[in-house]
Design an enzyme around this catalytic site. Structure first.
Site, short mmCIF file in Angstrom:
data_model
loop_
_atom_site.label_atom_id
_atom_site.label_comp_id
_atom_site.label_asym_id
_atom_site.label_seq_id
_atom_site.Cartn_x
_atom_site.Cartn_y
_atom_site.Cartn_z
CG HIS A 10 -34.25 47.81 -11.36
ND1 HIS A 10 -34.85 47.37 -10.21
CD2 HIS A 10 -34.59 46.92 -12.33
CE1 HIS A 10 -35.53 46.26 -10.48
NE2 HIS A 10 -35.39 45.97 -11.76
CG ASP A 68 -28.26 47.94 -9.77
OD1 ASP A 68 -27.85 46.81 -10.06
OD2 ASP A 68 -29.43 48.32 -9.96
CD GLN A 113 -29.59 44.06 -16.56
OE1 GLN A 113 -29.02 43.34 -17.38
NE2 GLN A 113 -30.82 43.79 -16.14
CE LYS A 118 -31.45 41.26 -13.11
NZ LYS A 118 -32.70 41.25 -13.87
CB CYS A 125 -38.18 47.41 -12.40
SG CYS A 125 -39.05 45.88 -12.17
#
Ligand code: PLP
Length: 408
Positions: A121, A198, A201, A224, A362
């Site tokens: 991303h 990261d 997600q 999220k 993104c």
């Protein structure tokens, strides 16, 4: 999991869009919020609101307890060794920028390497580009396999003793792949590099154990994972955080201030300059309670089943290309439908009450790797079921028919 009972806890889902019951398939962009999160934030503002850490009065200590209680929940969720290792941020982007600005800018110099992947991303790509430019370090990419997965042989070949930072997403917001973070971390550590993850997600959808992964930093976004916007967190190993300099200065983060010199508070507060995101943290804490009550393993299994079902059904549609691997994927499917622009796909689906995302998500370098300018994406969460996938498939058939007729 009783999906109907879960769905009833999300007031926003109970509405019609363009005359059809809403099917929300954009949770990878932001998830919807259960009533318990909305209530916790309302209760906080109605009963406990005050600034934290400085008030002697009752509301001040209640607000502080609520804020620090939320930090404990994040620490437990990630299995961090201590709350000192959890810094509240605005989200994943801010958390990754904190690592890049505070850790990497002083750790990297000319000739060093920063290793990422082309599937990142922009939030886990641009901060490293900036560090590379500022320090003279080289930005290197672990290549992707044709199905979008990462091979350990490529990881071994890309990371070298000159690598100072490796930063990889746990789960791709486009390809749906789950990356082998534990193995990549081992290779990074063997070469003396720190491992940044990261987790935007992954955290909403599966159990995460930062000590088992052994990563050095891990970033997440509250919005999220059923929490509010504007709150996220950075996990960092205490041994690293305690050597890092703050990047935001002002109230809340200081110990002693003189006219020409100041000293900082202990971890984690030295990285939280200014009045913190108190109500956001309260909402995130309530979201963690909610997810743990449903069970992250159950959510994980439910979404994997749904993803298999969706990927299989969508792949069977004539003219549809689904991206990413067929198996071992999370609950999202990114796709294109023949010559129909993804924005048109999303617009027709919206007219049927189905919310999907269209664009580059993104991930512009990944779009170029896929050889497309944009895609559509349907992303699922604990409140979605097979009937939602069926509505999507039906909507896509109608889209194809509509554009087939239009094109003639
Ligand atoms: N990383 C990934 C994989 C994401 O999907 C996102 C959001 O879409 C981000 C980072 C950025 O998260 P935020 O906008 O909450 O900072």
């Amino acid at each position: 999991m009783n999906i109907q009972a879960i769905r009833e806890q999300f007031p926003i889902l109970n509405q019609e869009i363009n005359g059809h019951p809403l099917v929300y398939l954009d949770s990878a962009a932001t998830s919807q919020k259960p009533r318990s999160v909305l209530d916790a934030m309302k209760r906080y503002y109605e009963l406990d609101n005050a600034n934290v850490h400085r008030g002697v009065h009752t509301l001040g200590s209640r607000a502080t307890d609520a804020y620090e209680g939320a930090r404990e929940k994040v620490a437990k969720l990630l299995n961090a060794a201590s709350t000192d290792e959890i810094i509240f941020t605005r989200g994943t982007t801010t958390a990754l920028n904190l690592v890049a600005s505070s850790y990497a800018r002083s750790a990297c110099s000319e000739g060093d390497e920063i290793v990422i992947t082309p599937m990142e991303h922009h939030s886990n790509l641009i901060p490293w580009q900036q560090v590379a430019k500022a320090t003279g370090a080289t930005l290197k990419y672990i290549p992707l396999q044709p199905d979008g997965t990462i091979s350990i042989a490529d990881v071994e070949a890309t990371i070298t003793p000159r690598t100072k930072v490796v930063s990889v997403m746990y789960v791709s917001n486009v390809l749906g792949v789950i990356n082998p973070i534990r193995e990549i971390t081992q290779i990074a550590h063997r070469n003396g590099a720190v491992m940044v993850v990261d987790g935007a997600q992954s955290t909403p959808h599966m159990k995460v154990d930062v000590r088992d992964l052994d990563c050095d930093f891990y970033a997440l976004s509250g919005h999220k994972m059923c929490g509010p916007t504007g709150i996220g967190a950075l996990y960092g190993k205490k041994s690293l955080l305690s050597k890092m300099e703050p990047i935001e200065f002002g109230g809340e983060m200081i110990d002693h201030v003189d006219l020409y010199e100041s000293t900082w508070k202990d971890l984690p507060w030295r990285f939280e300059g200014g009045t913190p995101i108190i109500a956001g943290a309260v909402g995130l804490g309530a979201a963690i309670d909610f997810l743990q009550e449903v069970g992250l393993d159950e959510i994980d299994q439910h979404e994997k089943r749904l993803a298999e079902y969706a990927y299989t059904r969508l792949s069977q549609l004539e003219g549809l290309t689904a991206y990413g691997p067929a198996h071992n994927r999370v609950g999202l499917v990114t796709f294109n439908l023949e010559d129909v622009h993804p924005h048109d796909v999303a617009t027709v689906l919206d007219s049927k009450g189905i919310a999907v995302r269209a664009g580059h998500h993104c991930c512009q370098p990944l779009m170029r790797w896929l050889n497309v300018s944009a895609t559509a994406r349907a992303s699922f969460y604990l409140y979605n079921d097979e009937a939602d996938v069926d509505r999507l498939v039906e909507g896509l058939l109608q889209t194809r028919e509509f554009f087939g007729h239009a094109i003639g």
